[in-house]
Design a protein around this motif. Sequence first.
Motif, PDB file in Angstrom:
ATOM      1  N   UNK A 433      63.447   5.670  27.181  1.00 25.11           N
ATOM      2  CA  UNK A 433      62.905   6.810  26.453  1.00 25.11           C
ATOM      3  C   UNK A 433      61.511   7.167  26.900  1.00 25.11           C
ATOM      4  N   UNK A 434      60.691   6.154  27.213  1.00 25.84           N
ATOM      5  CA  UNK A 434      59.334   6.423  27.663  1.00 25.84           C
ATOM      6  C   UNK A 434      59.320   7.039  29.055  1.00 25.84           C
ATOM      7  N   UNK A 435      60.194   6.572  29.945  1.00 26.60           N
ATOM      8  CA  UNK A 435      60.239   7.113  31.300  1.00 26.60           C
ATOM      9  C   UNK A 435      60.697   8.570  31.292  1.00 26.60           C
ATOM     10  N   UNK A 436      61.666   8.892  30.441  1.00 29.19           N
ATOM     11  CA  UNK A 436      62.216  10.254  30.393  1.00 29.19           C
ATOM     12  C   UNK A 436      61.607  11.119  29.295  1.00 29.19           C
ATOM     13  N   UNK A 437      60.674  10.560  28.485  1.00 31.10           N
ATOM     14  CA  UNK A 437      60.043  11.282  27.371  1.00 31.10           C
ATOM     15  C   UNK A 437      61.092  11.785  26.382  1.00 31.10           C
ATOM     16  N   UNK A 438      61.891  10.880  25.876  1.00 33.40           N
ATOM     17  CA  UNK A 438      62.936  11.255  24.925  1.00 33.40           C
ATOM     18  C   UNK A 438      63.017  10.214  23.822  1.00 33.40           C
ATOM     19  N   UNK A 439      63.383  10.683  22.625  1.00 33.42           N
ATOM     20  CA  UNK A 439      63.561   9.805  21.465  1.00 33.42           C
ATOM     21  C   UNK A 439      65.035   9.486  21.254  1.00 33.42           C
ATOM     22  N   UNK A 440      65.902  10.298  21.800  1.00 36.24           N
ATOM     23  CA  UNK A 440      67.339  10.149  21.556  1.00 36.24           C
ATOM     24  C   UNK A 440      67.917   8.876  22.155  1.00 36.24           C
ATOM     25  N   UNK A 441      67.167   8.175  23.011  1.00 35.34           N
ATOM     26  CA  UNK A 441      67.672   6.916  23.551  1.00 35.34           C
ATOM     27  C   UNK A 441      67.874   5.877  22.447  1.00 35.34           C
ATOM     28  N   UNK A 442      67.130   6.015  21.345  1.00 38.19           N
ATOM     29  CA  UNK A 442      67.343   5.111  20.210  1.00 38.19           C
ATOM     30  C   UNK A 442      68.747   5.292  19.649  1.00 38.19           C
ATOM     31  N   UNK A 443      69.172   6.550  19.519  1.00 36.72           N
ATOM     32  CA  UNK A 443      70.524   6.813  19.042  1.00 36.72           C
ATOM     33  C   UNK A 443      71.564   6.420  20.084  1.00 36.72           C
ATOM     34  N   UNK A 444      71.201   6.541  21.360  1.00 35.18           N
ATOM     35  CA  UNK A 444      72.139   6.210  22.426  1.00 35.18           C
ATOM     36  C   UNK A 444      72.554   4.747  22.375  1.00 35.18           C
ATOM     37  N   UNK A 445      71.601   3.837  22.153  1.00 34.36           N
ATOM     38  CA  UNK A 445      71.957   2.413  22.134  1.00 34.36           C
ATOM     39  C   UNK A 445      72.853   2.089  20.945  1.00 34.36           C
ATOM     40  N   UNK A 446      72.710   2.828  19.853  1.00 28.83           N
ATOM     41  CA  UNK A 446      73.580   2.579  18.701  1.00 28.83           C
ATOM     42  C   UNK A 446      75.000   3.066  18.972  1.00 28.83           C
ATOM     43  N   UNK A 447      75.124   4.195  19.655  1.00 31.50           N
ATOM     44  CA  UNK A 447      76.462   4.671  20.002  1.00 31.50           C
ATOM     45  C   UNK A 447      77.119   3.782  21.062  1.00 31.50           C
ATOM     46  N   UNK A 448      76.310   3.214  21.955  1.00 30.46           N
ATOM     47  CA  UNK A 448      76.866   2.337  22.977  1.00 30.46           C
ATOM     48  C   UNK A 448      77.373   1.030  22.387  1.00 30.46           C
ATOM     49  N   UNK A 449      76.635   0.494  21.400  1.00 32.44           N
ATOM     50  CA  UNK A 449      76.995  -0.802  20.826  1.00 32.44           C
ATOM     51  C   UNK A 449      77.810  -0.685  19.552  1.00 32.44           C
ATOM     52  N   UNK A 450      77.777   0.468  18.906  1.00 31.06           N
ATOM     53  CA  UNK A 450      78.543   0.645  17.677  1.00 31.06           C
ATOM     54  C   UNK A 450      77.899   0.017  16.459  1.00 31.06           C
ATOM     55  N   UNK A 451      76.628  -0.387  16.538  1.00 35.13           N
ATOM     56  CA  UNK A 451      75.949  -1.003  15.402  1.00 35.13           C
ATOM     57  C   UNK A 451      74.652  -0.267  15.110  1.00 35.13           C
ATOM     58  N   UNK A 452      74.326  -0.189  13.823  1.00 37.28           N
ATOM     59  CA  UNK A 452      73.111   0.491  13.383  1.00 37.28           C
ATOM     60  C   UNK A 452      72.160  -0.450  12.655  1.00 37.28           C
ATOM     61  N   UNK A 453      72.386  -1.762  12.768  1.00 37.39           N
ATOM     62  CA  UNK A 453      71.614  -2.709  11.963  1.00 37.39           C
ATOM     63  C   UNK A 453      70.160  -2.771  12.399  1.00 37.39           C
ATOM     64  N   UNK A 454      69.873  -2.393  13.641  1.00 41.40           N
ATOM     65  CA  UNK A 454      68.494  -2.434  14.138  1.00 41.40           C
ATOM     66  C   UNK A 454      67.917  -1.024  14.300  1.00 41.40           C
ATOM     67  N   UNK A 455      68.363  -0.110  13.479  1.00 38.74           N
ATOM     68  CA  UNK A 455      67.927   1.275  13.623  1.00 38.74           C
ATOM     69  C   UNK A 455      66.418   1.414  13.465  1.00 38.74           C
TER      70      UNK A 455
END
Length: 644
Positions: A433-455
Motif C-alpha cells: 500500500x505504501x509503494x502504490x499509495x493505496x489503502x485498499x491493500x488492507x481489504x485485499x489481504x482480507x479477501x485473499x485470506x477470507x478472514x477479518x479478525x485482524x482488520x
Amino acid sequence: MEELVGLHEGSSGKPVTLQELWGPCPRARRSIRGALEWVKERLFRVGEDWYFLMAHGVLMALISYAMNVAIRSVVRGSGIPEVKTILSGVILEDYLDIKNFGAKVAGLSCTLATGSTIFLGKLGPFVHLSVITAAYLGHVRTKIIGESENKTKKMEMLVAGAAVGVATVFAAPFSGVLFSIEVMSSHFSVWDYWRGFFAATCGAFMFRLLAVFNSEQETITSIYKTSFRVDIPFDLPEIFFFVTLGAICGVLSCGYNFCQRSFLFFLKANGFTSKLLATSKPLYTALAALVLASITYPPGVGRFMASRLSMEQHLETLFDNNSWALMTKNSSPSWPAEPDPQNLWLEWCHPQLTVFGTLVFFLVMKFWMLILATTIPIPAGYFLPIFIYGAVIGRLLGEALSVAFPEGIVVGGEVNPIMPGAYALAGAAAFSGAVTHSISTALLVFELTGQMVHALPVLMAVLAANAISQSCQPSFYDGTIIVKKLPYLPWIRGRKIGSYPVTVDHFMNCTLTTLAKDMPLEEVIKVVISTDVTQYPLVETTESQTLVGVVKRNHLVQALQMEPASWAPGQQPCLQDILAGGCPIQPVTLQLSPETSLHETHNLFELLNLQLLFVTSRGRAVGSVTWVELKKAISTLTNPPTPK
C-alpha cells in the motif's frame, strides 16, 4: 586407431598419441587443457543442472521480449502507468489496440514461466489486457447500436475494465475496484461504482468457479487459507507493534521508490546502458535475467532465500501462524533435498543461517533484485513481488516478537502467543500500500485470506505506512510515469504550498493565436501554415476579441481546400464565408477567469480530464491554460526559485 606411444613427462599417467606428442607447443596445450579441466570441475561441483536452470530463465526472458516486440513495442512493462495516463484524458496512440492483446498474452506467459527466477507477477499486464478488452467491447457496442463514439461512455468502460483486471487476478472484487480507483484515478464518479463492482464480481466469481470445475478446490474459497485464532486474534498492546510495522514499511517503501526511480534515471542518463536499451534490448534482457537466475539458483545463494518456492508458496508459508523461531529453537532442521509439500516453511530454515538470517538475507537481496527486474523490457507485474516483500518484513518482526515474548503478552491474566503470520499479513498490506499509495491493500489481504479478525491492526499499519510514503515520495506508478515522461499532473496540496492565493493570471499562457470572423483568408492561411495547434479559438471580431467558439484545424484545412463556387470576382473573402459554407464551430462550454485560483483550476482539469481551457475576461479571450502551465506553476510553488 592411432598408436599409443607413451606418456607425457609429468602427466597423470594417461597414454598419448603420436600426433599429440609431436604437435606444436605440447606443454602450453597441456597447461590449457589442465586449466579447462580445473574450471569444469569447479563449475560442475554445485551440479550440472545449474546451467540448464540458468538457461531456462534467460531463454524465457528472451522469448517474452521477442513476443513483446513481435507485434507492438507498447506492450512491455506493467501497463498501469499508461492506463492511468489514458484515464486522465490523454490519448496514447495504439496503446489500446486489440492487436496488442496477443503479444501481451504471449509475453506475459513467458514471464510467468520463469517463476521465482525473475520474481515478477501479472497484475499490471492483466489490467492492460482488461482495459484493451473493455475498449474493444465498447467499440463493438457502438457499432451494433449505431451510436457515435462517446468519450464519457468510453471512459466508463475503461474504468470498469481496470477494476476487472485487478479483481480477476486476486479473485477480490471489492479491493479490485477500490485499488483501481486509488491507483488509476485522481477523481472518481460514484456513477461508475456499480459498473465496476458488477463487472469485477462477475470476473472474480468466474475465476473461482473455474478452479472448482478444474477440481483444484471443492468449493469457492479464499486463495490463501489461514488458521488464525478467532476468539482473541491479538492482544491490545500488539497494536503498538502493528503501527510500528506500518512505520517501518513506510520508510522502506520511500527508499524502494526512490532507488527504483533513481536507477531508471541512471539507465537513461548513462551512455552505455541507454545505448544498450535503445539498440540491444535482447542483450540487456539476457544479461539481467542471467544475473537474477544465477543468484536465485537453489543449490547456490538461492538456498538462503527460499528460491525453490513459487510466489504463491511464498505467501502460503509466510502467512503461517506458527513461530518458526520457536519451533527451531532447540534443534536445527536439515535442509530437505526436495521441498516438502507438508512443511514448506522448512525452506526458510537453512542450517547455516537461522530463520532471522534467511529473512534478512531475502530482504537485502530482493531489494535490489526487484529494482533490476523492473527494468527488463518484458510484460510483467510488479505488485505481487512487493506484496511478498512486505510479508517478509512483517514475518521478520513477528518472529522477533515471538522470541521476545515466547509465552505471549500477558493481558488481564490471560496469555496468548504471538502469531507471526498476522504480522506478515499486515506487512504485505502496509508495504504494497505504501509503494502504490493505496489503502485498499488492507481489504485485499482480507479477501485473499477470507478472514477479518485482524482488520483493525492491519488497517492501522497501512495508514501509518501511507502517511509516511505519501508525504515523502511519489508512488511507484507515478514515478514510472515521471521517468517515461508520460503526460501527468502532479498532486497539489493547497494548504501546504499555498495554492489558493495563486490565480490564473499568474501562470496562464498570454500568447494566444485567435481567428476572427472578419479576418481575410490570406491571413487565415498564414496562421494555419505557421502554427501546428489542433484547434483555434474563434472570436467575433479582431477588435473585440470576444470568444464565441473553437474551430478544429483539420476542419478548417478541409474547408480552405474546397473550391468556392459562389464568390463574385474581386470579392475579398474572409473567415466568415468559410464558416458559413459549413465549417463546424464547437461551443466553449467551460472557461476560466484570470481570478480563478490554481487549486480550483487543478481540480477542474483532473475532474473533467481536460487538456486545455481558455481564459476570458469580460468575454475577451486573454490566454489559455494547459498541463504545461499547471505543472510549471505547481513546481514553482513546491520548489520556489532562490532569490537573487
